[in-house]
Design a protein around this motif. Structure first.
Motif, PDB file in Angstrom:
ATOM      1  N   MET A   1       0.853  -1.203   0.000  1.00  0.00           N
ATOM      2  CA  MET A   1       0.000   0.000   0.000  1.00  0.00           C
ATOM      3  C   MET A   1       0.882   1.245   0.000  1.00  0.00           C
ATOM      4  SD  MET A   1      -2.873   1.208   2.794  1.00  0.00           S
ATOM      5  CE  MET A   1      -3.924  -0.171   2.411  1.00  0.00           C
ATOM      6  N   THR A   2       0.644   2.166  -0.922  1.00  0.00           N
ATOM      7  CA  THR A   2       1.451   3.366  -0.996  1.00  0.00           C
ATOM      8  C   THR A   2       0.961   4.401  -0.004  1.00  0.00           C
ATOM      9  OG1 THR A   2       0.032   4.426  -2.635  1.00  0.00           O
ATOM     10  CG2 THR A   2       1.767   2.965  -3.460  1.00  0.00           C
ATOM     11  N   TYR A   4       0.115   7.337  -0.758  1.00  0.00           N
ATOM     12  CA  TYR A   4      -1.018   8.031  -1.355  1.00  0.00           C
ATOM     13  C   TYR A   4      -2.335   7.371  -1.005  1.00  0.00           C
ATOM     14  CZ  TYR A   4       2.227  10.625  -4.297  1.00  0.00           C
ATOM     15  OH  TYR A   4       3.218  11.440  -4.753  1.00  0.00           O
ATOM     16  N   SER A   5      -2.343   6.055  -0.878  1.00  0.00           N
ATOM     17  CA  SER A   5      -3.603   5.357  -0.651  1.00  0.00           C
ATOM     18  C   SER A   5      -4.077   5.460   0.784  1.00  0.00           C
ATOM     19  CB  SER A   5      -3.448   3.871  -1.010  1.00  0.00           C
ATOM     20  OG  SER A   5      -2.501   3.250  -0.172  1.00  0.00           O
ATOM     21  N   SER A   8      -6.266  11.305   2.048  1.00  0.00           N
ATOM     22  CA  SER A   8      -6.856  12.115   0.997  1.00  0.00           C
ATOM     23  C   SER A   8      -6.916  13.553   1.466  1.00  0.00           C
ATOM     24  CB  SER A   8      -8.270  11.649   0.662  1.00  0.00           C
ATOM     25  OG  SER A   8      -8.911  12.583  -0.193  1.00  0.00           O
ATOM     26  N   ALA A 112      -9.290   7.779  -8.065  1.00  0.00           N
ATOM     27  CA  ALA A 112      -8.101   7.370  -7.300  1.00  0.00           C
ATOM     28  C   ALA A 112      -7.155   8.561  -7.278  1.00  0.00           C
ATOM     29  CB  ALA A 112      -7.446   6.150  -7.927  1.00  0.00           C
ATOM     30  N   ASP A 114      -5.292  10.413  -5.103  1.00  0.00           N
ATOM     31  CA  ASP A 114      -3.954  10.409  -4.515  1.00  0.00           C
ATOM     32  C   ASP A 114      -3.000   9.466  -5.244  1.00  0.00           C
ATOM     33  OD1 ASP A 114      -4.478  12.292  -2.539  1.00  0.00           O
ATOM     34  OD2 ASP A 114      -5.249  10.795  -1.154  1.00  0.00           O
ATOM     35  N   GLU A 115      -3.529   8.364  -5.738  1.00  0.00           N
ATOM     36  CA  GLU A 115      -2.680   7.386  -6.419  1.00  0.00           C
ATOM     37  C   GLU A 115      -2.274   7.811  -7.827  1.00  0.00           C
ATOM     38  OE1 GLU A 115      -5.506   6.795  -4.921  1.00  0.00           O
ATOM     39  OE2 GLU A 115      -5.491   4.936  -3.755  1.00  0.00           O
ATOM     40  N   THR A 116      -3.090   8.665  -8.473  1.00  0.00           N
ATOM     41  CA  THR A 116      -2.870   8.959  -9.887  1.00  0.00           C
ATOM     42  C   THR A 116      -2.372  10.371 -10.169  1.00  0.00           C
ATOM     43  OG1 THR A 116      -5.188   9.637 -10.196  1.00  0.00           O
ATOM     44  CG2 THR A 116      -4.643   7.299 -10.563  1.00  0.00           C
TER      45      THR A 116
END
Length: 232
Positions: A1-2, A4-5, A8, A112, A114-116
């Motif tokens: 899990m990064t 970012y995930s 938020s 998504a 934070d992830e992107t």
């Protein structure tokens, strides 16, 4: 899990927006660039909530930029002052560093965020660092709450240690990636203002409403940073 995930910025809008506002107010020592070179910002929003994005500075709304049918957008500006701006799409937002002559590109998927979210183009390394910094501040703040129970001296030691580590990390990455000196001025203040805001919050959280008068016993040295703040 990064990282970012885990977080938020949507859930911490007031915290981060107040942080950015404080930094902008403190940024008078950063250089003023009166260049008339055009600044370009463009990108693409995947799964957009609305058909526009906005770009703001401390003085309020600068521009509302429409999205094309495929979610793409672009805009150019003349005489844009170098500094931190807020790029926003309803429900999403992020700080971005811009200066005259830049061509900045960003891309994100609202499902998504934070992830992107990622930057490319001019100052992409600085702006991607900024994403990581704000996410790290959020993470640390959620783990920091128990420190308000400490004595004021121990609280300050913990805070100084965190701040020193962040500034050292910024210095290391800045050398590695040759960050823009003007960006460093702003990033330095983001880190310091995060510390200063916690010092100001300490008496309210530590003593609570019933014993708040005890906070008058805090030594003047506890607020020594105010000299730097007041000098601007």
């Amino acid at each position: 899990m990064t990282l970012y995930s885990l977080l938020s910025r949507k859930r911490n809008y007031l915290l981060i927006s107040s942080l950015i506002t404080g930094v902008i107010l403190l940024s008078t020592s950063c250089k003023e660039d009166n260049s008339n070179a055009a600044t370009y910002i463009s990108g693409k929003i995947i799964n957009p909530h609305k058909d526009f994005v906005t770009l703001k500075d401390f003085n309020g709304l600068i521009d509302t930029i429409p999205l094309a049918a495929d979610g793409s957008f672009s805009r150019s500006y003349l005489s844009l002052k170098p500094g931190l701006y807020t790029f926003a799409h309803p429900g999403e937002y992020q700080s971005v560093f811009l200066s005259p002559g830049d061509s900045t590109i960003l891309r994100l998927n609202t499902k998504a965020f934070d992830e992107t979210l990622a930057f490319s183009g001019t100052h992409s390394k600085e702006n991607n660092y900024l994403i990581n910094l704000f996410v790290q501040i959020e993470k640390d703040d959620r783990e920091f709450l128990n420190n308000y129970k400490l004595s004021h001296s121990d609280f300050k030691k913990v805070l100084d240690s965190i701040t020193e580590a962040r500034l050292l990390h910024l210095e290391t990455i800045a050398k590695e990636h040759s960050f823009d000196p003007d960006f460093l001025c702003h990033a330095d203040k983001v880190i310091k203002f995060s510390m200063w805001s916690k010092i100001e919050r300490f008496p309210f959280v530590h003593y609570g409403k019933n014993d708040f008068l005890d906070s008058k016993e805090l030594p003047a040295s506890f607020y020594s940073y105010r000299k730097e703040f007041d000098s601007r």
